[in-house]
Design a protein around this motif. Structure first.
Motif, PDB file in Angstrom:
ATOM      1  N   ARG A 180       0.704  -1.122  -0.058  1.00 24.93           N
ATOM      2  CA  ARG A 180      -0.117   0.105  -0.034  1.00 24.93           C
ATOM      3  C   ARG A 180       0.713   1.187  -0.030  1.00 24.93           C
ATOM      4  O   ARG A 180       0.377   2.283  -0.269  1.00 24.93           O
ATOM      5  N   GLN A 226     -13.231   6.089   0.110  1.00 22.21           N
ATOM      6  CA  GLN A 226     -11.985   5.496   0.038  1.00 22.21           C
ATOM      7  C   GLN A 226     -11.585   5.097   1.322  1.00 22.21           C
ATOM      8  O   GLN A 226     -11.738   5.780   2.386  1.00 22.21           O
ATOM      9  N   ILE A 276      -7.349  -2.881  -3.723  1.00 22.64           N
ATOM     10  CA  ILE A 276      -6.556  -1.993  -3.999  1.00 22.64           C
ATOM     11  C   ILE A 276      -5.638  -2.533  -5.107  1.00 22.64           C
ATOM     12  O   ILE A 276      -5.355  -3.501  -5.531  1.00 22.64           O
ATOM     13  N   GLN A 321      -2.310   5.272  -4.764  1.00 24.77           N
ATOM     14  CA  GLN A 321      -3.541   5.251  -3.973  1.00 24.77           C
ATOM     15  C   GLN A 321      -4.614   6.123  -4.561  1.00 24.77           C
ATOM     16  O   GLN A 321      -5.542   5.920  -4.490  1.00 24.77           O
ATOM     17  N   GLU A 334     -11.176   1.517  -5.762  1.00 27.48           N
ATOM     18  CA  GLU A 334     -11.411   1.508  -4.658  1.00 27.48           C
ATOM     19  C   GLU A 334     -12.727   2.155  -4.132  1.00 27.48           C
ATOM     20  O   GLU A 334     -12.773   3.444  -4.288  1.00 27.48           O
ATOM     21  N   GLN A 347      -7.845   3.908   3.771  1.00 28.74           N
ATOM     22  CA  GLN A 347      -6.726   4.048   3.751  1.00 28.74           C
ATOM     23  C   GLN A 347      -6.026   2.513   3.514  1.00 28.74           C
ATOM     24  O   GLN A 347      -5.012   2.160   2.871  1.00 28.74           O
ATOM     25  N   THR A 352      -1.081  11.954  -4.335  1.00 27.51           N
ATOM     26  CA  THR A 352      -2.685  11.293  -4.103  1.00 27.51           C
ATOM     27  C   THR A 352      -3.479  12.389  -4.709  1.00 27.51           C
ATOM     28  O   THR A 352      -4.584  12.093  -5.111  1.00 27.51           O
TER      29      THR A 352
END
Lengths: 152, 260, 738
Positions: free
Chosen positions: A134, C195, C674, C647, C655, C197, C707
């Motif tokens: 991630r 979304q 993800i 992300q 996501e 994390q 992001t």
């Protein structure tokens, strides 16, 4: 129940509740917390270990199924203070951020390179598609795999 | 909870007869998720990992016998790739390499999920499921084996020992749609072959596997026929409308591959 | 100003390649994350959570649970000895539900047992009598429905008065002539899903009673001292009896700003007088932390025929879910950066965040600017199309620069090289399109083998995003650091900055070595007991703030050493960035010199291939140029750009936490997806170094800008490939092919 597992070459025993996964047993009972508990549903690869030489998610192995078998965890890769080539490459390439995925990726990469010493980019991506990260966006992880494969 | 670990098929069948409520566990890729997330607590687990008779595959007279413990990785990387190409393509789409090293064809059948990736490619090859118990062995055609969403014809004292299939040799392919480019459960999947006739079966678009057939001459109408045979639902992974649409597109593309 | 693409190879100090000190233990599996902690005699905690999004609790019966094997404690809100509620900014959230639950997964009771299975079985025996109520599930109707917080927890904090039900904060920015007309106008409505994390290390911690009524909590968090400030009152303890220690953090991204298991673990530990470990599983983690706010954004952009923005009018609606968390700040940030990095003489921005019975939302990387960047950048492309101007040229024409005025009235005084950043990204050349046939892994649909080139179209998108660095609007933003210079010539640095994976520990050591001029510098463990607050590892502030504090502490120590040579010196210093002031509640204009201390931007070019018949996508290549101030460790900066981009790509493509009447329907990594290795393209990045005058060494935070922009940039590429409007993220296949 009592299980006996050969972990990183040495025999270990633990008393487990029958419903425990190999991952839980490794982390909480056998003293090998290196494999990580990120999803416990086989979707992230953070708990990747070698079970009798095959790359598996330890969360999806019943602890009892490992009884009498060989397990290699991330803790079994380095030789003392000397990192395994894959581990060193992850350090050098900047492939580690939070690091929670790292043990699983290191084991999966070591498994890949052991089967295929010079994987193509597609082969790297497919082989690591079960290891979610991630933090990094994977770029530096690919760098690390290529570095470890001696192709950087 | 007890874990029983038989060392032979006879012993496994005996234990299953004694503990009909026991959960069999082979690759664990479905069962362990249920255990880890507290979706069930069986009194007994029956660990099939040590039963050698369930592993690997053999050639019989004109047919193949795929042990229920045959893993996706073994299908994907071995000789079966050329004999059952759609099944091999499907295997490559199952989860991750880690999952494919553990997950088995028997587990996919036992779970009987509409999304089971092995089911469509096996159905177009007329696979038969071998169910065994201390009472004996019976062979159930795959189309009859799965009776509904996560339901099947396996009796409480039975184990799936093998899948028997006579490879058609027909040109065939498998395709699977997911919301990302790896590691997905099928939003919709499709296996198509072109032998003496056109055959198709799909995943995640009906409660149980459906075989759709047509004469080769009717290829033009086949995509619509396949889409029309689907009875999908709206769920977290996709919509009914999309699944029907995608099946038609996929069938058209599949025919281009298998009729080439 | 410099642009950097090659990596320097020297080792050790600022601007150099520095191997992370935590990398070797992490690659060996020896780094101790919160979930790895084990102590003898430890119990396992477990949380019973609400299956309802909105319900009254008629009764809770714990008697059966208490009698289950291995169980040492079962606690409810009755057992909370101190303050019954907590909150990052407003204490509106019960430690354990009191007579009602407001969201799916809200903690109702906690159990401690010898084995986690015993704790789970006991929790199953807790009998909760719920009276389910209709949930407030539609944010657009929240202000008309039952008021979930009638006592208005956020009132009286200087926000605009708004008495409608469920308003957490409502704000308006009025800039110039809010009715000003342009030659052309484009309108649009944009939606952003929830979304997560999705950090890989689930919420975990270990609480250890000290035998004297106090407790040590080892936890993965983003801000040790604010955890302590929330935990201690709930436990009814003075601050010094609660010691928070940073355990290894498996990613954070904003999701660890709010409390998770801290109070629960401490309650169980103090009640049983045994250490208690709590580890959430993945399903629980989806209810264990706040998420990125879902949003609906209405926009109208007016411009001259030449393409100059004349007036930007936007209405932003954010769903904050059941509790306030940091929603007020998110709403303000969304408004402050709504226009994007462009100058407009006039603007009318309205931003509202509401309570609902949906999952609580709060901080996530990008903090409000992600949602508005998606909307505003789509509008800029629409405007470019309407005016038949190249989208990059349109952005350059309007690009903010130092000296320009933001819609809040703030004049940009520091570094903000927007035009340079845009030019650098636009100059990056993507690789040429690859011919067919090719391996399906390099096609939309990937491993699914769905195309051999049929239906595949290519599109290039471009976007720019910016946001603030560090805390804003008058928040007293500071960071403490303590340096001990030992008699043997070595040094020890104490700083409570949370290492969440971003590499701040390396920054601290680099700064200390640079300032002290010695190599032998150790970093002491992060904890509340030995040093003051560092503030949160969030808002792209930690590098700046920790660097400032450590620099100041090192310099103070060196100065003191002049006075007391040969002695051990031990000094703590507090660093503050230039002061900010609140926005006027009625006009949204600055009340002092600035509401935000500094800004950082990222521009991105994205190449997508889309199978337009099946609605499947593959992002082929991303080029990014980022305004980084000064790259303290270029390799780590690139890592932040690549990871931050991933992300945002995830939000654009896949996501979303899905809900039905407030209930989460995809709380797993099986259904909350993800990006994998087959979803992330190579990211080519250029670092624009234009030092921030107010920051130590000229640094800027680098974590958030990629992001902020990547969702917008990926969506733009999908639009270019498909010709569809794609006004909602994540983009679904249906949006492309049905």
């Amino acid at each position: 129940m009592r299980i006996t597992v050969r972990i990183n070459g040495d025999e270990h025993q633990a008393d487990c509740w029958e419903g425990e996964s190999l991952l839980f047993a490794l982390r909480e009972k056998l003293g090998f917390p290196g494999s990580k508990n990120a999803c416990e549903q086989g979707e992230c690869g953070s708990c990747s270990v070698l079970l009798d030489g095959a790359l598996v998610c330890a969360c999806l192995v019943l602890a009892a199924q490992a009884d009498g078998h060989d397990v290699t965890t991330v803790e079994g890769l380095a030789e003392g203070e000397t990192l395994h080539a894959v581990q060193q490459a992850f350090v050098d390439a900047g492939a580690v951020q939070c690091g929670f995925c790292t043990p699983g990726l290191v084991v999966a990469t070591a498994d890949l390179l052991q089967r295929n010493a010079s994987p193509s980019d597609d082969e790297i991506r497919e082989a690591l598609s079960g290891n979610l990260c991630r933090c990094t966006g994977y770029a530096k992880i690919f760098d690390a795999v290529r570095l470890a494969a001696g192709k950087a | 909870m007890d874990v029983l670990t038989p060392r032979s098929l006879d012993e496994a069948l005996q234990l299953k007869a004694e503990h009909p409520d026991a959960w069999p566990i082979q690759g664990g890729t479905d069962v362990m998720v249920a255990l880890n997330f507290d979706r069930g607590r069986p009194a007994t687990m029956l660990n099939l990992n040590e039963v050698q008779e369930l592993r690997g595959w053999w050639r019989g007279d004109g047919s193949l016998r795929l042990g229920s413990g045959l893993t996706y990785a073994e299908i994907e990387h071995g000789e079966l790739r050329t004999v059952l190409p759609a099944l091999a393509e499907a295997s490559r789409t199952v989860g991750s390499p880690q999952i494919r090293n553990r997950g088995t064809i028997g587990g996919n059948l036992a779970t009987s999920s509409p999304a089971g990736d092995a089911l469509p490619p096996l159905l177009i090859e007329d696979a038969v499921v071998e169910c065994a118990s201390v009472r004996g062995t019976r062979e159930v055609p795959l189309g009859d084996f799965v009776t509904g969403v996560k339901r099947n014809a396996l009796a409480a004292d039975e184990l799936i020992t093998a899948v028997v299939v006579a490879p058609s040799g027909a040109a065939q392919t498998f395709m699977k749609i997911g919301p990302r480019n790896a590691m997905v459960i099928a939003v919709v999947s499709l296996a198509v072959s072109a032998g003496d006739e056109l055959r198709a079966s799909f995943g995640s678009a009906s409660p149980k596997p459906v075989l759709v057939t047509a004469p080769r001459a009717e290829a033009a109408g086949f995509p619509a026929q396949v889409a029309g045979a689907a009875t999908p639902i709206d769920d977290v992974r996709g919509t009914r409308a999309y699944r029907v649409h995608a099946l038609e597109v996929l069938t058209r593309r599949a025919l281009e591959r298998v009729l080439a | 100003m410099t642009q950097t693409r090659a990596r320097p190879l020297q080792i050790g100090r600022i601007g150099e390649l520095v191997p992370r000190i935590d990398a070797p233990p992490k690659v060996k599996g020896e780094f101790a994350y919160a979930s790895d902690l084990i102590v003898p005699g430890m119990l396992w905690g477990h949380t019973l959570r609400s299956p309802h999004a909105h319900a009254n609790i008629r009764s809770v019966d714990i008697s059966q649970a208490l009698s289950m094997p291995g169980v040492h404690a079962v606690l409810t809100h009755d057992d909370v000895p101190g303050q019954k509620t907590f909150g990052l900014e407003f204490p509106d959230q019960p430690v354990l539900a009191i007579d009602r639950v407001l969201y799916y997964g809200e903690p109702v009771a906690i159990v401690a047992a010898e084995h986690p299975e015993q704790a789970r079985r006991a929790a199953e025996r807790i009998v909760v009598d719920y009276e389910p109520l209709a949930p407030v599930a539609d944010m657009e109707r929240a202000t008309e429905l039952e008021d979930l917080h009638p006592h208005k927890p956020t009132r009286g904090h200087g926000y605009r008065e708004d008495d409608r039900p469920n308003v957490v904060r409502h704000m308006v920015i009025r800039h110039g002539d809010t009715e000003a007309a342009g030659d052309v106008s484009v309108e649009g409505v944009y939606d952003i899903g929830i979304q997560d994390q999705a950090f890989l290390g689930p919420e975990s911690g270990l609480a250890v009673p000290d035998g004297e009524g106090g407790v040590d909590i080892h936890v993965a968090t983003q801000w040790l001292h604010v955890d302590r400030a929330q935990v201690a009152p709930c436990l009814g303890l003075p601050l010094e009896q609660v010691r928070i220690h940073l355990a290894g953090v498996g990613g954070a991204f904003g999701g660890r700003e709010d409390l998770s298991m801290q109070v629960h673990g401490a309650l169980l530990a103090l009640h049983t007088n045994r250490p208690v470990k709590i580890v959430y599983n993945r399903e629980e983690s989806f209810t264990g932390h706040v998420h990125r706010h879902p949003a609906r954004i209405w926009c109208e952009h007016r411009a001259t025929r030449e393409g100059r923005l004349v007036n930007v009018r936007m209405r932003i609606l954010l769903d904050g879910g059941a509790y306030a968390s940091s929603s007020t700040a998110v709403a303000s940030n969304a408004a402050s950066f709504a226009v994007g990095p462009y100058e407009t003489p006039n603007a009318l921005i309205e931003s509202t965040v509401v309570y609902s019975n949906n999952p609580p939302c709060g901080a996530m990387r990008g903090f409000g600017a992600v949602q508005t960047a998606f909307a505003a950048e789509a509008q800029m492309d629409k405007l470019a199309e309407a005016l038949e101007i190249d989208p990059v040229e349109l952005r350059l024409l309007n690009a903010l620069k130092p000296g320009d005025v933001l819609p809040t009235g703030q004049v940009i005084t520091g570094s903000l090289p927007i035009a340079e950043t845009i030019r650098a990204a636009a100059a990056l050349e993507p690789p040429p399109a690859e011919a067919f046939p090719r391996d399906p892994l390099r096609l939309p649909g990937g491993a699914g083998n769905t195309t051999r080139g049929e239906g595949v179209k290519r599109g290039v998108g471009f976007a720019v995003g910016f946001k603030n660095i560090a805390y804003s609007e008058g928040f007293d933003d500071f960071c403490a650091a303590r340096v001990r210079l030992l008699a043997d010539g070595s040094a020890e640095v104490h700083c409570a900055a949370a290492e969440v994976g971003q590499g701040v520990t390396g920054v601290i050591l680099q700064v200390a070595r640079t300032e002290l001029g010695i190599e032998d510098v150790r970093l002491a463990p992060s904890q509340t007991a030995t040093v003051g607050s560092a503030g949160s590892a969030s808002a792209s502030r930690m590098t700046w703030m920790a660097a400032g504090a450590v620099r100041d502490a090192c310099r103070a120590v060196l100065e003191e050493q002049q006075r007391r040579p040969g002695e051990e010196i031990d000094l703590e210093q507090i660093y503050r960035h230039p002061r900010t002031t609140p926005l006027d509640p009625e006009t949204g204009q600055i009340t002092g010199e600035r509401a935000h201390v500094a800004f950082a931007a990222c521009a991105m070019k994205v190449v997508a291939e889309v199978d337009v018949e099946l609605g499947l996508s593959r992002i082929v290549w991303i080029g990014a140029a980022q305004d980084v101030g000064k790259a303290i460790n270029p390799q780590q900066v690139e890592g932040q750009i690549e990871g931050g981009t991933a992300q945002g790509l995830g939000l654009a493509l896949m996501e979303e936490i899905q809900t039905r009447d407030g209930l989460i329907t995809n709380a797993s990594f099986t259904d909350y997806l993800i990006p994998t290795t087959l979803d992330m393209p190579p990211v080519e990045s250029v670092l624009i170094e234009d030092p921030e005058p107010d920051a130590p060494y000229g640094v800027k935070g680098v974590g958030e800008p990629p992001t902020v922009v990547s969702t917008a940039a990926v969506a733009a590429a999908l639009r270019a490939a498909t010709g569809r409007a794609l006004t909602r993220v994540p983009v679904k296949p249906d949006d492309i092919c049905l």
